[in-house]
Scaffold this motif. Structure first.
Motif, PDB file in Angstrom:
ATOM      1  N   GLY A   1      12.200   7.502  13.557  1.00  0.00           N
ATOM      2  CA  GLY A   1      13.099   8.553  13.134  1.00  0.00           C
ATOM      3  C   GLY A   1      14.308   8.137  12.324  1.00  0.00           C
ATOM      4  N   PHE A   2      14.607   6.819  12.256  1.00  0.00           N
ATOM      5  CA  PHE A   2      15.813   6.417  11.522  1.00  0.00           C
ATOM      6  C   PHE A   2      15.685   5.087  10.788  1.00  0.00           C
ATOM      7  CE2 PHE A   2      16.191   4.601  15.715  1.00  0.00           C
ATOM      8  CZ  PHE A   2      16.709   3.333  15.489  1.00  0.00           C
TER       9      PHE A   2
ATOM     10  N   GLU B   1      12.383   3.851   5.151  1.00  0.00           N
ATOM     11  CA  GLU B   1      12.400   4.993   4.245  1.00  0.00           C
ATOM     12  C   GLU B   1      11.063   5.724   4.318  1.00  0.00           C
ATOM     13  OE1 GLU B   1      14.970   6.080   2.429  1.00  0.00           O
ATOM     14  OE2 GLU B   1      16.182   4.488   3.298  1.00  0.00           O
ATOM     15  N   PRO B   2      11.048   7.016   4.020  1.00  0.00           N
ATOM     16  CA  PRO B   2       9.770   7.719   3.927  1.00  0.00           C
ATOM     17  C   PRO B   2       8.892   7.044   2.875  1.00  0.00           C
ATOM     18  CG  PRO B   2      11.581   9.274   3.923  1.00  0.00           C
ATOM     19  CD  PRO B   2      12.179   7.899   3.781  1.00  0.00           C
ATOM     20  N   ARG B   3       7.575   7.107   3.069  1.00  0.00           N
ATOM     21  CA  ARG B   3       6.670   6.420   2.152  1.00  0.00           C
ATOM     22  C   ARG B   3       5.328   7.141   2.100  1.00  0.00           C
ATOM     23  NH1 ARG B   3       7.416   4.790   6.896  1.00  0.00           N
ATOM     24  NH2 ARG B   3       5.819   3.964   8.233  1.00  0.00           N
ATOM     25  N   VAL B   4       4.651   6.977   0.984  1.00  0.00           N
ATOM     26  CA  VAL B   4       3.322   7.546   0.795  1.00  0.00           C
ATOM     27  C   VAL B   4       2.322   6.411   0.935  1.00  0.00           C
ATOM     28  CG1 VAL B   4       1.784   8.745  -0.806  1.00  0.00           C
ATOM     29  CG2 VAL B   4       4.223   9.320  -0.756  1.00  0.00           C
TER      30      VAL B   4
ATOM     31  N   PRO C   1       0.800  -1.225   0.000  1.00  0.00           N
ATOM     32  CA  PRO C   1       0.000   0.000   0.000  1.00  0.00           C
ATOM     33  C   PRO C   1       0.836   1.280   0.000  1.00  0.00           C
ATOM     34  CG  PRO C   1       0.122  -0.864   2.201  1.00  0.00           C
ATOM     35  CD  PRO C   1       0.828  -1.863   1.299  1.00  0.00           C
ATOM     36  N   ASP C   2       2.148   1.166   0.003  1.00  0.00           N
ATOM     37  CA  ASP C   2       3.016   2.339   0.071  1.00  0.00           C
ATOM     38  C   ASP C   2       3.889   2.460  -1.169  1.00  0.00           C
ATOM     39  OD1 ASP C   2       2.109   2.748   2.701  1.00  0.00           O
ATOM     40  OD2 ASP C   2       3.689   1.483   3.511  1.00  0.00           O
ATOM     41  N   ILE C   3       4.179   3.712  -1.547  1.00  0.00           N
ATOM     42  CA  ILE C   3       5.152   3.991  -2.598  1.00  0.00           C
ATOM     43  C   ILE C   3       6.101   5.059  -2.072  1.00  0.00           C
ATOM     44  CG2 ILE C   3       3.624   3.337  -4.505  1.00  0.00           C
ATOM     45  CD1 ILE C   3       3.182   6.347  -5.036  1.00  0.00           C
ATOM     46  N   SER C   4       7.214   5.216  -2.728  1.00  0.00           N
ATOM     47  CA  SER C   4       8.179   6.226  -2.305  1.00  0.00           C
ATOM     48  C   SER C   4       7.667   7.616  -2.686  1.00  0.00           C
ATOM     49  CB  SER C   4       9.530   5.976  -2.968  1.00  0.00           C
ATOM     50  OG  SER C   4       9.454   6.229  -4.362  1.00  0.00           O
ATOM     51  N   PRO C   5       8.068   8.642  -1.925  1.00  0.00           N
ATOM     52  CA  PRO C   5       7.706  10.008  -2.313  1.00  0.00           C
ATOM     53  C   PRO C   5       8.202  10.354  -3.724  1.00  0.00           C
ATOM     54  CG  PRO C   5       8.455   9.975  -0.045  1.00  0.00           C
ATOM     55  CD  PRO C   5       8.729   8.605  -0.617  1.00  0.00           C
ATOM     56  N   ALA C   6       9.344   9.825  -4.115  1.00  0.00           N
ATOM     57  CA  ALA C   6       9.867  10.096  -5.464  1.00  0.00           C
ATOM     58  C   ALA C   6       8.937   9.530  -6.536  1.00  0.00           C
ATOM     59  CB  ALA C   6      11.267   9.511  -5.610  1.00  0.00           C
ATOM     60  N   TYR C   7       8.404   8.343  -6.310  1.00  0.00           N
ATOM     61  CA  TYR C   7       7.481   7.739  -7.274  1.00  0.00           C
ATOM     62  C   TYR C   7       6.165   8.520  -7.299  1.00  0.00           C
ATOM     63  CZ  TYR C   7       5.019   3.947  -9.738  1.00  0.00           C
ATOM     64  OH  TYR C   7       4.311   3.196 -10.634  1.00  0.00           O
ATOM     65  N   ALA C   8       5.697   8.938  -6.138  1.00  0.00           N
ATOM     66  CA  ALA C   8       4.469   9.744  -6.089  1.00  0.00           C
ATOM     67  C   ALA C   8       4.658  11.050  -6.848  1.00  0.00           C
ATOM     68  CB  ALA C   8       4.077  10.011  -4.637  1.00  0.00           C
ATOM     69  N   LYS C   9       5.827  11.672  -6.690  1.00  0.00           N
ATOM     70  CA  LYS C   9       6.106  12.939  -7.367  1.00  0.00           C
ATOM     71  C   LYS C   9       6.048  12.779  -8.892  1.00  0.00           C
ATOM     72  CE  LYS C   9       9.528  16.615  -7.628  1.00  0.00           C
ATOM     73  NZ  LYS C   9      10.828  17.092  -7.192  1.00  0.00           N
ATOM     74  N   LEU C  10       6.494  11.630  -9.395  1.00  0.00           N
ATOM     75  CA  LEU C  10       6.438  11.384 -10.841  1.00  0.00           C
ATOM     76  C   LEU C  10       5.000  11.346 -11.359  1.00  0.00           C
ATOM     77  CD1 LEU C  10       9.085   8.575 -11.456  1.00  0.00           C
ATOM     78  CD2 LEU C  10       9.216  10.963 -12.168  1.00  0.00           C
TER      79      LEU C  10
ATOM     80  N   ASP D   1       0.631  15.360   2.681  1.00  0.00           N
ATOM     81  CA  ASP D   1      -0.174  15.049   3.866  1.00  0.00           C
ATOM     82  C   ASP D   1      -0.217  13.551   4.163  1.00  0.00           C
ATOM     83  OD1 ASP D   1      -0.731  17.743   4.071  1.00  0.00           O
ATOM     84  OD2 ASP D   1      -2.800  17.568   3.320  1.00  0.00           O
ATOM     85  N   HIS D   2      -0.007  12.715   3.143  1.00  0.00           N
ATOM     86  CA  HIS D   2      -0.077  11.265   3.325  1.00  0.00           C
ATOM     87  C   HIS D   2       1.288  10.590   3.223  1.00  0.00           C
ATOM     88  CE1 HIS D   2      -4.221  12.425   2.729  1.00  0.00           C
ATOM     89  NE2 HIS D   2      -4.472  11.418   3.544  1.00  0.00           N
ATOM     90  N   THR D   3       2.336  11.391   3.400  1.00  0.00           N
ATOM     91  CA  THR D   3       3.696  10.861   3.422  1.00  0.00           C
ATOM     92  C   THR D   3       4.101  10.639   4.868  1.00  0.00           C
ATOM     93  OG1 THR D   3       4.286  11.970   1.364  1.00  0.00           O
ATOM     94  CG2 THR D   3       6.099  11.282   2.784  1.00  0.00           C
ATOM     95  N   GLU D   4       4.529   9.434   5.146  1.00  0.00           N
ATOM     96  CA  GLU D   4       4.964   9.059   6.491  1.00  0.00           C
ATOM     97  C   GLU D   4       6.481   9.005   6.506  1.00  0.00           C
ATOM     98  OE1 GLU D   4       2.998   5.314   7.021  1.00  0.00           O
ATOM     99  OE2 GLU D   4       1.013   6.198   6.790  1.00  0.00           O
TER     100      GLU D   4
END
Length: 81
Positions: free
Chosen positions: A59-60, A63-66, A20-29, A51-54
């Motif tokens: 904290g470490f 990876e960040p994910r949408v 259910p998650d994608i990378s912010p970079a993929y979402a940006k595309l 708003d839906h990026t976690e």
């Protein structure tokens, strides 16, 4: 766009293909296409993605994910007014 610019999750999937998650970079595309398809401005769609990026867990870790399921629900709500 160079092949190195394409996020790996844009060309791969999880084993069952149900991640259910994608990378912010993929979402940006996909921002322009998603905005157009949902009758939103690019800025509105980008805000929903943000708003839906976690962030990273604890904290470490990871990876960040949408969260695509939550983002899709928000898109349906906003585009229907």
């Amino acid at each position: 766009m160079r092949p190195d610019d394409v996020p790996s999750d844009a060309v791969t999937s999880s084993a069952p293909g149900l991640d259910p998650d994608i990378s912010p970079a993929y979402a940006k595309l996909q921002i322009h296409r998603v905005a157009e398809r949902n009758g939103l401005s690019v800025q509105q769609a980008a805000k929903l993605v943000t708003d839906h990026t976690e962030g990273r867990a604890v904290g470490f870790m990871g990876e960040p994910r949408v969260n695509v399921l939550e983002l899709d629900s928000a898109l349906r709500h906003v585009s229907r007014g």
